[in-house]
Write an enzyme that holds these catalytic residues in place. Structure first.
Site, mmCIF file in Angstrom:
data_model
loop_
_atom_site.group_PDB
_atom_site.id
_atom_site.type_symbol
_atom_site.label_atom_id
_atom_site.label_comp_id
_atom_site.label_asym_id
_atom_site.label_seq_id
_atom_site.Cartn_x
_atom_site.Cartn_y
_atom_site.Cartn_z
ATOM 1 N N GLY A 1 37.670 29.906 56.945
ATOM 2 C CA GLY A 1 37.375 29.816 55.274
ATOM 3 C C GLY A 1 37.163 28.460 54.885
ATOM 4 O O GLY A 1 36.923 27.511 55.383
ATOM 5 N N GLY B 1 39.971 25.038 50.365
ATOM 6 C CA GLY B 1 40.954 25.018 49.491
ATOM 7 C C GLY B 1 40.914 26.825 49.178
ATOM 8 O O GLY B 1 41.453 26.635 48.166
ATOM 9 N N THR B 2 41.184 27.327 50.641
ATOM 10 C CA THR B 2 41.578 28.501 50.434
ATOM 11 C C THR B 2 42.556 29.337 50.176
ATOM 12 O O THR B 2 42.676 30.278 50.284
ATOM 13 C CB THR B 2 40.606 29.388 50.965
ATOM 14 O OG1 THR B 2 40.091 29.040 52.129
ATOM 15 C CG2 THR B 2 38.707 29.418 50.379
ATOM 16 N N LYS C 1 44.358 28.035 53.855
ATOM 17 C CA LYS C 1 44.577 28.100 54.915
ATOM 18 C C LYS C 1 46.175 27.791 55.993
ATOM 19 O O LYS C 1 46.997 28.587 56.292
ATOM 20 C CB LYS C 1 43.273 28.074 56.016
ATOM 21 C CG LYS C 1 41.850 28.082 55.997
ATOM 22 C CD LYS C 1 41.196 27.909 56.781
ATOM 23 C CE LYS C 1 40.847 26.179 56.179
ATOM 24 N NZ LYS C 1 40.118 25.864 54.683
ATOM 25 N N THR C 2 46.523 26.491 55.060
ATOM 26 C CA THR C 2 47.320 25.459 55.533
ATOM 27 C C THR C 2 48.186 26.034 55.149
ATOM 28 O O THR C 2 49.901 25.957 55.853
ATOM 29 C CB THR C 2 46.801 24.137 55.468
ATOM 30 O OG1 THR C 2 45.456 23.932 55.928
ATOM 31 C CG2 THR C 2 48.411 23.160 55.481
ATOM 32 N N HIS D 1 15.375 19.934 25.790
ATOM 33 C CA HIS D 1 15.685 20.161 27.193
ATOM 34 C C HIS D 1 16.812 21.443 27.692
ATOM 35 O O HIS D 1 16.352 22.509 27.636
ATOM 36 C CB HIS D 1 15.487 19.615 27.593
ATOM 37 C CG HIS D 1 15.591 19.669 29.722
ATOM 38 N ND1 HIS D 1 14.994 18.102 29.975
ATOM 39 C CD2 HIS D 1 16.626 20.235 30.308
ATOM 40 C CE1 HIS D 1 14.964 19.408 31.237
ATOM 41 N NE2 HIS D 1 16.073 19.983 31.686
ATOM 42 N N GLU D 2 17.972 20.990 27.360
ATOM 43 C CA GLU D 2 19.231 22.387 27.261
ATOM 44 C C GLU D 2 18.849 23.438 26.326
ATOM 45 O O GLU D 2 19.139 25.004 26.835
ATOM 46 C CB GLU D 2 20.371 21.546 26.977
ATOM 47 C CG GLU D 2 20.485 20.072 27.295
ATOM 48 C CD GLU D 2 20.628 20.065 28.685
ATOM 49 O OE1 GLU D 2 21.235 21.314 29.224
ATOM 50 O OE2 GLU D 2 20.590 19.659 29.583
ATOM 51 N N HIS E 1 16.539 25.552 27.861
ATOM 52 C CA HIS E 1 17.201 26.631 29.842
ATOM 53 C C HIS E 1 17.626 27.533 28.604
ATOM 54 O O HIS E 1 17.653 28.555 29.521
ATOM 55 C CB HIS E 1 18.447 25.309 30.466
ATOM 56 C CG HIS E 1 17.315 24.068 30.997
ATOM 57 N ND1 HIS E 1 16.551 24.669 32.370
ATOM 58 C CD2 HIS E 1 17.434 22.940 31.706
ATOM 59 C CE1 HIS E 1 16.526 23.665 32.861
ATOM 60 N NE2 HIS E 1 17.250 22.794 31.980
ATOM 61 N N ASP F 1 16.035 19.874 38.921
ATOM 62 C CA ASP F 1 16.016 21.744 38.260
ATOM 63 C C ASP F 1 14.221 21.740 39.547
ATOM 64 O O ASP F 1 14.584 22.785 40.009
ATOM 65 C CB ASP F 1 14.565 22.035 36.910
ATOM 66 C CG ASP F 1 16.357 21.004 36.111
ATOM 67 O OD1 ASP F 1 17.485 21.254 36.007
ATOM 68 O OD2 ASP F 1 15.663 20.678 34.881
#
Length: 647
Positions: A197, A200-201, A203-204, A419-420, A423, A497
């Protein structure tokens, strides 16, 4: 206590060495050496008070109190004693000192013994020999830590967001508790389980839960603990670990980050004898070799299954692979509820609402979200963590920390606002695009401004229309700058971008088969590192004509999307000005304010906004050139969302 004992031994050794040096090189007052002739003249002149004879050495004292030393001649002087007695000298005769052979041997070998002791002490320290587990002769022993059943408190109740993975490993726990249930039908205990995985999913955490539920001995070791600077140590530690595990059977052996020793054999250049390959070979033999190891279940975790050796993944060694994926919306809600147990929450906190607003977050990201929200509440001296703190924490994780102290001029801030706004407007108008979550001109991380798109649901695949819409929105910022400032006024803020849009278009043509002209063919091979077991030479299957066709098709997709986005902004120029003015005034606007702007209305002020902050947002002066250039080149704005990930 172990550290205190080691320090005490070290100080004792240092004290003994210093004492010997001081004894041998002490500078106390020694008698003056005189010739035998002078000694006889002094005796005749009645200048000698007493003498001490010991063998051939004579130590005397003159009447003035001065001491002297002389050596008797090899031929005996029979007149000396009468002269001394006649001169009134007090004569003291002593036997010569005789040192035992053992004392002589000890004095000769003591420096060597001290050097060897210091060498062994530092060797023990280098090999981690604390607690009686190390030393120069024991570095081949396993470093696996044995945990008893009362040392691990984690259970399956503490693991959320990976129900399928939990069901897979619950079967292992049942087998360890009641093996006869499966053996009656001829079933065999699985030799190994590989948990795969993203980082951070969980496993441990899942491995800890298995240990807490199974109530059997649990050995824990990291893949990097096998490999050492000495040749053969890794294989020796693998043998020792399985010998210890056989004595505790049935038991679980957990190897974290197994890719440290389990990478494909034969990797790298130049050949040679690889210590890591020895370790892997021994691990393969122990898991499914000639000698049985019944009752030992090996659980390994990795986020790089592509680099593992194929012999390690075959049935009989790792019989099953358990995929621990990033959680979906229900899994994120469950994970949030687990982490919120230790946090005092306000009444307005809704975990389901937070889960919907955090797509793509792993379990570690959600734990960090709850922790950041608690820190925000603590800074504000609040008794409970409210929804507002979770929103602040989510913005910090997704968009980066605010850099309110960064100095931006009025011109640069207005350019960032347009600019923002470009977007955001294009992202709202194109089909199948993630909705705009928030737009800000406050510098965050390495970006001067941020436009964030947040999907409403978890997305696992993207259509051609969706990818083209992403390319359009990525070029929205650059096009807005060009429409307002002209081509000469376009800045370097769109570098990130352009890079992401070009990569999306090239992947559409060469990997995903989304170009009608080029067809569903694979034109670009995945790059593989030779040191991960991949081929050193890479065959070029493209002809120059095909490469030119690919470049032309990529440029055609980019040009088409660029023209679409440009036309959209020209048709909505009034909304572009309105959104830029709102960003200059409020600095940050959310989705509801963006909806008002797209309807042609003036956006309402935010809830926490009281008075205008000024055109420059409280900043004054010009930024340093190096700082501004760095921010621009690293991605002057940030467009977050989509398959390309964050900037």
């Amino acid at each position: 206590m172990n550290d205190m004992a080691k320090n005490l031994v070290l100080w004792i050794i240092i004290a003994v060495v210093l004492l010997m040096v001081f004894t041998n090189f002490s500078t106390h007052t020694a008698p003056n050496n005189v010739s035998y002739t002078q000694f006889v003249h002094d005796v005749d002149a009645h200048n000698v008070r007493r003498v001490t004879m010991q063998g051939q050495t004579v130590i005397g004292e003159r009447t003035s109190g001065e001491t002297f030393r002389t050596v008797l001649p090899a031929v005996a002087d029979f007149d000396l004693i009468p002269r001394l007695l006649q001169g009134g000298v007090n004569v003291d005769v002593r036997e010569p000192e005789k040192q035992s052979i053992w004392a002589q041997l000890l004095m000769a070998t003591l420096p060597i013994l001290l050097i060897v002791a210091v060498f062994m002490f530092f060797m023990r320290q280098m090999q981690g020999g604390g607690g009686g587990r190390g030393g120069p002769m024991t570095f081949g022993k396993s470093r696996a830590r044995l945990l008893s059943e009362d040392q691990i408190k984690t259970t399956f109740a503490d693991v959320a967001g990976c129900d399928e993975a939990k069901e897979e490993v619950k079967e292992i726990v049942e087998f360890l508790r009641d093996p006869s249930k499966f053996q009656r039908l001829g079933g065999k205990i699985p030799r190994g389980v590989l948990m795969v995985g993203s980082p951070g999913t969980g496993k441990t955490l899942l491995a800890k839960a298995i240990a807490g539920e199974a109530k059997v001995p649990f050995f824990h070791i990291s893949g990097s603990d096998f490999v050492e600077m000495f040749v053969g140590v890794g294989a020796s530690r693998v043998r020792d670990m399985f010998e210890q595990a056989k004595k505790q059977s049935p038991c679980i052996v957990f190897i974290d980050e197994i890719d440290a020793v389990g990478r494909s054999r034969g990797a790298g250049l130049g050949g040679g004898h690889d210590e890591r390959e020895q370790t892997l070979n021994q691990l393969l033999v122990e898991m499914d070799g000639f000698e049985p190891n019944d009752g030992i279940i090996v659980i390994a975790a990795t986020n790089r299954p592509d680099v593992l050796d194929t012999a390690l993944l075959r049935p009989g060694r790792f019989d099953r692979q358990v995929v621990v994926p990033p959680p979906d919306i229900r899994g994120r809600e469950q994970i949030l509820r687990v982490h919120m147990r230790k946090v005092p929450l306000a009444d307005d906190v809704d975990p389901s609402l937070i889960a919907r607003g955090t797509p793509g977050f792993s379990g570690a990201d959600l734990a960090n979200l709850v922790n950041e929200a608690a820190l925000f509440a603590a800074r504000a001296n609040k008794r409970f963590v409210a929804m507002a703190e979770f929103e602040l924490a989510k913005d910090k994780i997704l968009m980066g920390a605010e850099r309110k102290s960064m100095v931006m001029s009025e011109k640069e801030k207005r350019n960032t606002a347009y600019h923002e706004a470009g977007h955001a407007i294009v992202g709202r108008l194109v089909p199948e695009h993630d909705p705009v979550y928030k737009v800000s001109v406050i510098p965050r991380g390495r970006a001067l401004g941020v436009t964030m798109f947040l999907p409403e649901v978890d997305r696992h695949s993207y259509s051609k229309r969706s990818l083209e819409s992403m390319i359009c929105s990525l070029f929205g910022g650059r096009i807005a700058e060009g429409l307002i400032l002209g081509f000469e006024g376009v800045t370097t803020g769109a570098s990130n971008d352009i890079q992401r849009a070009t990569q999306l278009a090239r992947n559409m043509v060469t990997k995903w088969g989304l170009s009608e002209k080029m067809g569903p063919l694979m034109y670009e091979e995945e790059e593989g590192e030779v040191f991960l077991g991949k081929q050193y030479t890479k065959s070029n299957v493209l002809s120059p004509d095909t490469a030119k066709l690919i470049d032309d098709e990529v440029k055609s997709i980019i040009d088409s999307c660029y023209q679409r986005a440009e036309q959209m902004l020209k048709d909505n120029m009034d909304k572009l000005h309105l959104m830029a003015d709102a960003l200059m005034l409020y600095e940050t606007i959310d989705s509801s304010q963006i909806s008002e702007i797209m309807e042609g209305k003036k956006p309402s002020p935010p809830k926490d906004w009281d008075t205008p902050k000024g055109g420059a947002g409280g900043n004054s002066g010009e930024p340093e050139e190096g700082e501004r250039t760095s921010a621009k080149e690293d991605g002057g704005d940030g467009v977050i969302g989509g398959p390309a990930g964050s900037h």
